[in-house]
Scaffold this motif. Structure first.
Motif, mmCIF file in Angstrom:
data_model
loop_
_atom_site.group_PDB
_atom_site.id
_atom_site.type_symbol
_atom_site.label_atom_id
_atom_site.label_comp_id
_atom_site.label_asym_id
_atom_site.label_seq_id
_atom_site.Cartn_x
_atom_site.Cartn_y
_atom_site.Cartn_z
ATOM 1 N N GLY A 1 0.805 -1.212 0.000
ATOM 2 C CA GLY A 1 0.000 0.000 0.000
ATOM 3 C C GLY A 1 0.839 1.264 0.000
ATOM 4 N N LYS A 2 2.127 1.079 -0.213
ATOM 5 C CA LYS A 2 3.034 2.222 -0.254
ATOM 6 C C LYS A 2 3.022 2.842 -1.652
ATOM 7 N N LYS A 3 2.944 4.177 -1.668
ATOM 8 C CA LYS A 3 2.923 4.857 -2.961
ATOM 9 C C LYS A 3 4.310 4.831 -3.586
ATOM 10 N N ILE A 4 4.371 4.402 -4.831
ATOM 11 C CA ILE A 4 5.664 4.443 -5.505
ATOM 12 C C ILE A 4 5.552 5.186 -6.828
ATOM 13 N N LYS A 5 6.625 5.867 -7.138
ATOM 14 C CA LYS A 5 6.675 6.669 -8.347
ATOM 15 C C LYS A 5 7.941 6.260 -9.065
ATOM 16 N N LEU A 6 7.835 5.979 -10.339
ATOM 17 C CA LEU A 6 9.057 5.622 -11.046
ATOM 18 C C LEU A 6 9.073 6.074 -12.481
ATOM 19 N N GLU A 7 10.294 6.201 -12.972
ATOM 20 C CA GLU A 7 10.493 6.605 -14.347
ATOM 21 C C GLU A 7 10.897 5.379 -15.149
ATOM 22 N N ALA A 8 10.354 5.250 -16.320
ATOM 23 C CA ALA A 8 10.722 4.112 -17.151
ATOM 24 C C ALA A 8 10.997 4.598 -18.561
ATOM 25 N N LYS A 9 11.949 3.928 -19.207
ATOM 26 C CA LYS A 9 12.194 4.258 -20.613
ATOM 27 C C LYS A 9 12.370 2.982 -21.419
ATOM 28 N N GLY A 10 12.371 3.140 -22.719
ATOM 29 C CA GLY A 10 12.574 2.002 -23.618
ATOM 30 C C GLY A 10 11.513 0.934 -23.462
ATOM 31 N N LEU A 11 11.956 -0.318 -23.404
ATOM 32 C CA LEU A 11 11.035 -1.454 -23.344
ATOM 33 C C LEU A 11 10.117 -1.380 -22.118
ATOM 34 N N LEU A 12 10.682 -1.008 -20.993
ATOM 35 C CA LEU A 12 9.890 -0.943 -19.769
ATOM 36 C C LEU A 12 8.776 0.112 -19.878
ATOM 37 N N ALA A 13 9.094 1.246 -20.466
ATOM 38 C CA ALA A 13 8.083 2.299 -20.675
ATOM 39 C C ALA A 13 6.967 1.771 -21.578
#
Ligand code: CO
Length: 164
Positions: free
Chosen positions: A117-129
């Motif tokens: 239930g913890k808020k997470i924020k992440l950046e993704a690029k390439g295949l992951l995006a």
């Protein structure tokens, strides 16, 4: 743990909008483990809850290809997308054998809750995006061929009239 059945092709559950998760209880936690195992078993890069018949806003993605780290994200939203887009081949476990060139943003910022239930924020690029965009689309019943351009869509409809 359980391996779940993946819904395919014309299943109406793939075309519906999912509901937000209100409370992350034991059942939700168990489900995230099950859907992660199901993705792994089927060698997918990502899987969304409606693909196993559950209309809840939950996705799992293969976040780290080398370390086999699977990330489960609840109520994910895309906060930002890069203006830069790129076409690349995409597949979907619900449409085995179909691979399409889809244009997606090359970089995104995603926010959601982990299984604690913890808020997470992440950046993704390439295949992951790309995987994040594909899986989050599933939560709104948007299938990858809906992202084809106009001409590609016409070709797709001719080839797979029963799917579109
Ligand atoms: Co898919």
């Amino acid at each position: 743990m359980a391996i779940l059945e993946i819904k395919k092709f014309n299943d109406p559950v793939l075309r519906k909008r999912c509901e937000s998760v209100k409370k992350i209880d034991r059942d939700i936690k168990k489900f995230v483990v099950d859907i992660a195992q199901t993705m792994k078993k089927n060698k997918g890069n990502g899987l969304a809850a409606p693909q196993v018949g559950v209309l809840k806003r939950i996705i799992v993605v293969q976040a780290d290809l080398e370390n086999q780290h699977i990330l489960g994200l609840i109520n994910p939203i895309i906060l930002e997308t890069s203006r830069k887009k790129k076409k690349n081949i995409e597949g979907c476990l619900s449409f085995p054998g179909i691979f399409l060139k889809i244009k997606r943003a090359t970089k995104i910022e995603v926010e959601g809750l982990d299984i604690r239930g913890k808020k997470i924020k992440l950046e993704a690029k390439g295949l992951l995006a790309r995987v994040f965009q594909h899986e989050i689309d599933h939560l709104d019943g948007i299938l990858f061929f809906k992202r084809l351009n106009f001409l590609q869509k016409i070709k797709f409809k001719l080839k797979y009239p029963s799917i579109y």
